[in-house]
Write an enzyme that holds these catalytic residues in place. Structure first.
Site, mmCIF file in Angstrom:
data_model
loop_
_atom_site.group_PDB
_atom_site.id
_atom_site.type_symbol
_atom_site.label_atom_id
_atom_site.label_comp_id
_atom_site.label_asym_id
_atom_site.label_seq_id
_atom_site.Cartn_x
_atom_site.Cartn_y
_atom_site.Cartn_z
ATOM 1 N N ARG A 115 -1.360 -1.917 -6.913
ATOM 2 C CA ARG A 115 -1.798 -3.218 -6.516
ATOM 3 C C ARG A 115 -2.972 -3.717 -7.469
ATOM 4 O O ARG A 115 -2.872 -5.064 -7.437
ATOM 5 C CB ARG A 115 -2.265 -2.822 -5.006
ATOM 6 C CG ARG A 115 -1.069 -2.612 -4.212
ATOM 7 C CD ARG A 115 -1.508 -2.234 -2.883
ATOM 8 N NE ARG A 115 -2.802 -2.599 -2.180
ATOM 9 C CZ ARG A 115 -2.304 -3.888 -1.367
ATOM 10 N NH1 ARG A 115 -1.139 -4.142 -1.192
ATOM 11 N NH2 ARG A 115 -3.272 -4.416 -0.640
ATOM 12 N N HIS A 160 -2.069 3.509 -5.479
ATOM 13 C CA HIS A 160 -2.660 2.600 -4.906
ATOM 14 C C HIS A 160 -2.935 1.352 -6.309
ATOM 15 O O HIS A 160 -2.985 0.379 -5.930
ATOM 16 C CB HIS A 160 -3.746 2.961 -4.117
ATOM 17 C CG HIS A 160 -4.253 1.877 -3.221
ATOM 18 N ND1 HIS A 160 -4.901 0.663 -3.653
ATOM 19 C CD2 HIS A 160 -4.439 1.984 -1.786
ATOM 20 C CE1 HIS A 160 -5.225 -0.035 -2.458
ATOM 21 N NE2 HIS A 160 -4.740 0.713 -1.637
ATOM 22 N N TYR A 209 -8.489 -13.232 10.266
ATOM 23 C CA TYR A 209 -7.313 -12.701 9.700
ATOM 24 C C TYR A 209 -6.684 -14.028 9.121
ATOM 25 O O TYR A 209 -6.333 -15.090 9.798
ATOM 26 C CB TYR A 209 -6.379 -11.929 10.467
ATOM 27 C CG TYR A 209 -4.958 -11.560 9.694
ATOM 28 C CD1 TYR A 209 -5.201 -10.382 8.701
ATOM 29 C CD2 TYR A 209 -3.907 -12.291 9.849
ATOM 30 C CE1 TYR A 209 -4.216 -9.926 7.817
ATOM 31 C CE2 TYR A 209 -2.832 -11.589 8.899
ATOM 32 C CZ TYR A 209 -2.788 -10.605 7.948
ATOM 33 O OH TYR A 209 -2.027 -10.142 7.451
ATOM 34 N N LYS A 249 -2.390 -2.392 7.627
ATOM 35 C CA LYS A 249 -3.799 -1.906 7.668
ATOM 36 C C LYS A 249 -4.774 -3.334 7.974
ATOM 37 O O LYS A 249 -4.968 -4.146 7.433
ATOM 38 C CB LYS A 249 -4.502 -1.624 6.363
ATOM 39 C CG LYS A 249 -5.625 -1.325 6.103
ATOM 40 C CD LYS A 249 -6.149 -1.139 4.824
ATOM 41 C CE LYS A 249 -7.865 -0.689 4.879
ATOM 42 N NZ LYS A 249 -8.268 -0.351 3.458
ATOM 43 N N HIS A 282 -4.497 -8.734 2.160
ATOM 44 C CA HIS A 282 -5.941 -8.650 2.445
ATOM 45 C C HIS A 282 -6.324 -9.301 3.645
ATOM 46 O O HIS A 282 -5.864 -10.482 3.920
ATOM 47 C CB HIS A 282 -6.549 -9.069 0.874
ATOM 48 C CG HIS A 282 -6.494 -7.874 0.004
ATOM 49 N ND1 HIS A 282 -6.941 -7.927 -1.256
ATOM 50 C CD2 HIS A 282 -6.042 -6.581 -0.056
ATOM 51 C CE1 HIS A 282 -6.809 -7.046 -1.990
ATOM 52 N NE2 HIS A 282 -6.056 -6.102 -1.046
ATOM 53 N N ARG A 287 0.777 -1.142 0.101
ATOM 54 C CA ARG A 287 0.032 0.075 -0.006
ATOM 55 C C ARG A 287 0.962 1.370 -0.103
ATOM 56 O O ARG A 287 1.968 0.980 0.680
ATOM 57 C CB ARG A 287 -0.968 0.022 1.204
ATOM 58 C CG ARG A 287 -1.915 -1.308 1.168
ATOM 59 C CD ARG A 287 -2.817 -1.043 2.433
ATOM 60 N NE ARG A 287 -3.931 -2.099 2.480
ATOM 61 C CZ ARG A 287 -3.609 -3.467 3.249
ATOM 62 N NH1 ARG A 287 -2.423 -3.783 3.527
ATOM 63 N NH2 ARG A 287 -4.455 -4.313 2.796
#
Length: 432
Positions: free
Chosen positions: A363, A360, A397, A290, A387, A263
């Protein structure tokens, strides 16, 4: 001796005199549960004994002589009527005291210009401090606070939270919609919904009117970051970046944006301490990613395998910035990283506008072309892009890092970009 109204004023004075002579309390009975505890000091406490659901209770009904015998009997009779009606006068007194204390606190806060207990703003600030601020990052919590302060509190902040209904909340959100901030309106609705749910849990309200507004707002039009995905145009972009005539650090930032797939914020905050050139690995600490606040604190770091092309760029860059903390320091001071506008401005200088390519967007370019052109499994690409996806156990996650697969993928991606830059290996996909 049973009965009611057994005492006289003379008998009360006699009990007080006796207590003074004995130097200890003397209790006398007026009947129907009312007694006077005469004290040696010359005063006495009126007490009422009563029963609720078969359980004995005591209630203070005043202090003699401020509360006379007649006043004490009146208070006794009022309390007994409450008991007959199924109420506990002691609990009623506690509730009355709590209500008065709440009103006093509300008045104090109002005089200080602050929201009173039970108002939407009071509950919302409690939620911000005790729940939201703990769960999310400081920046996220601050943005939520500002949205509520600017677009909710001025209209419903001083309203009792339990009295706010869906139409009133919708009117608040319509004001935000009217200025074209559709996404902000949805975010405020979601925040208000969490405040109401917190209010239900804490007893401040009974329902969540935000839940009734599910389909009442204009939908958010999703706008993706501009990105080039045509191989010929990507090849031209790479040649343009390689020929960039500005600062060499900025040129490296452009090229590494395409190679590392970070990012923009992660790229510009990159530190030399994260880079292992000999091991061809970049380790991004969890707290800079993030992620949720919990995953920032307890999650694993994000490992980025470095292709040979990325290692070479970083070795060349180290000769320029390796003495400092940041890989991409600001032009004016090495104590800060480069501006968030640096890569974007460089793209503008190369002729790529906001609708063509963004920082961005690298990506998105990689996400599309690696899947279509290199045939890599989606979960491997998602892991490289860091992600948040659910794993096989349903955790929020995905801890599976696919490190070896990603190392091969990053090398193949870098080699593919070289071929595009050199004008080779461009095979159009025919429509079926």
């Amino acid at each position: 001796m049973r009965g009611k109204n057994l005492l006289t004023d003379k008998a009360v004075r006699a009990a007080l005199k006796q207590a003074a002579e004995l130097g200890k309390a003397v209790t006398v009975n007026d009947g129907a549960g009312l007694t006077l505890e005469a004290q040696p000091s010359g005063s006495g406490w009126w007490r009422l004994r009563y029963w609720v659901a078969g359980k004995a209770n005591r209630l203070s009904v005043g202090v003699y002589p401020d509360t006379s015998l007649a006043d004490a009997r009146q208070r006794r009779d009022e309390a007994r009527r409450k008991v007959a009606g199924g109420d506990d006068p002691s609990e009623a007194r506690k509730a009355d005291r709590a209500a008065k204390a709440l009103q006093a606190e509300a008045s104090r806060l109002a005089e200080a210009g602050l929201p009173g207990p039970g108002t939407f703003e009071f509950v919302a600030r409690d939620w911000l401090n005790t729940i939201h601020g703990v769960r999310v990052s400081p920046g996220h919590a601050e943005r939520t606070r500002i949205r509520l302060e600017q677009d909710a509190f001025p209209w419903i902040g001083r309203r009792p939270i339990g009295e706010i209904e869906a139409p009133e909340l919708l009117q608040v959100l319509r004001r935000v919609e009217a200025r074209g901030a559709i996404e902000t309106a949805h975010r405020i609705k979601d925040a208000c919904g969490q405040v109401f749910r917190f209010g239900i849990a804490t007893g401040a309200c009974l329902r969540n009117p935000a839940a009734d507004l599910k389909d009442a707002l204009r939908p958010v039009q999703t706008r993706h970051h501009a990105a080039i995905v045509d191989p010929v145009q990507v090849g031209k972009l790479l040649r343009d970046m390689s020929d960039y005539q500005g600062q060499p650090v900025t040129r490296a930032g452009l090229l590494l944006s395409a190679l590392l797939l970070l990012r923009p914020g992660e790229l510009r905050h990159m530190e030399w301490a994260w880079v292992d050139l000999d091991g061809a690995t970049l380790t991004v600490p969890a707290e800079t990613m993030k992620r949720t606040k919990e995953d920032k604190a307890n999650g694993p770091p994000h490992i980025v395998p470095l292709a040979a092309q990325a290692v070479k760029l970083l070795r060349d860059l180290k000769a320029l910035t390796g003495e400092g903390r940041y890989v991409f320091p600001a032009l004016t001071t090495s104590q800060r990283c480069m501006s968030e506008n640096t890569v974007r401005s460089a793209l503008r200088r190369l002729g790529y506008g906001n609708d063509d390519m963004t920082a961005h967007g690298f990506r998105a370019t990689a996400r599309t072309m690696i899947a279509e052109r290199l045939g890599v499994e989606p979960e491997v690409i998602e892991a490289q892009l860091a992600h948040t996806v659910a794993d096989s156990l349903g955790r929020a996650y995905n801890r599976t890092q696919f490190l070896e697969q990603r190392r091969a993928m990053m090398s193949a991606w870098a080699n593919y970009l070289d071929r595009l830059r050199d004008g080779a290996d461009v095979i159009p996909i025919r429509a079926v």
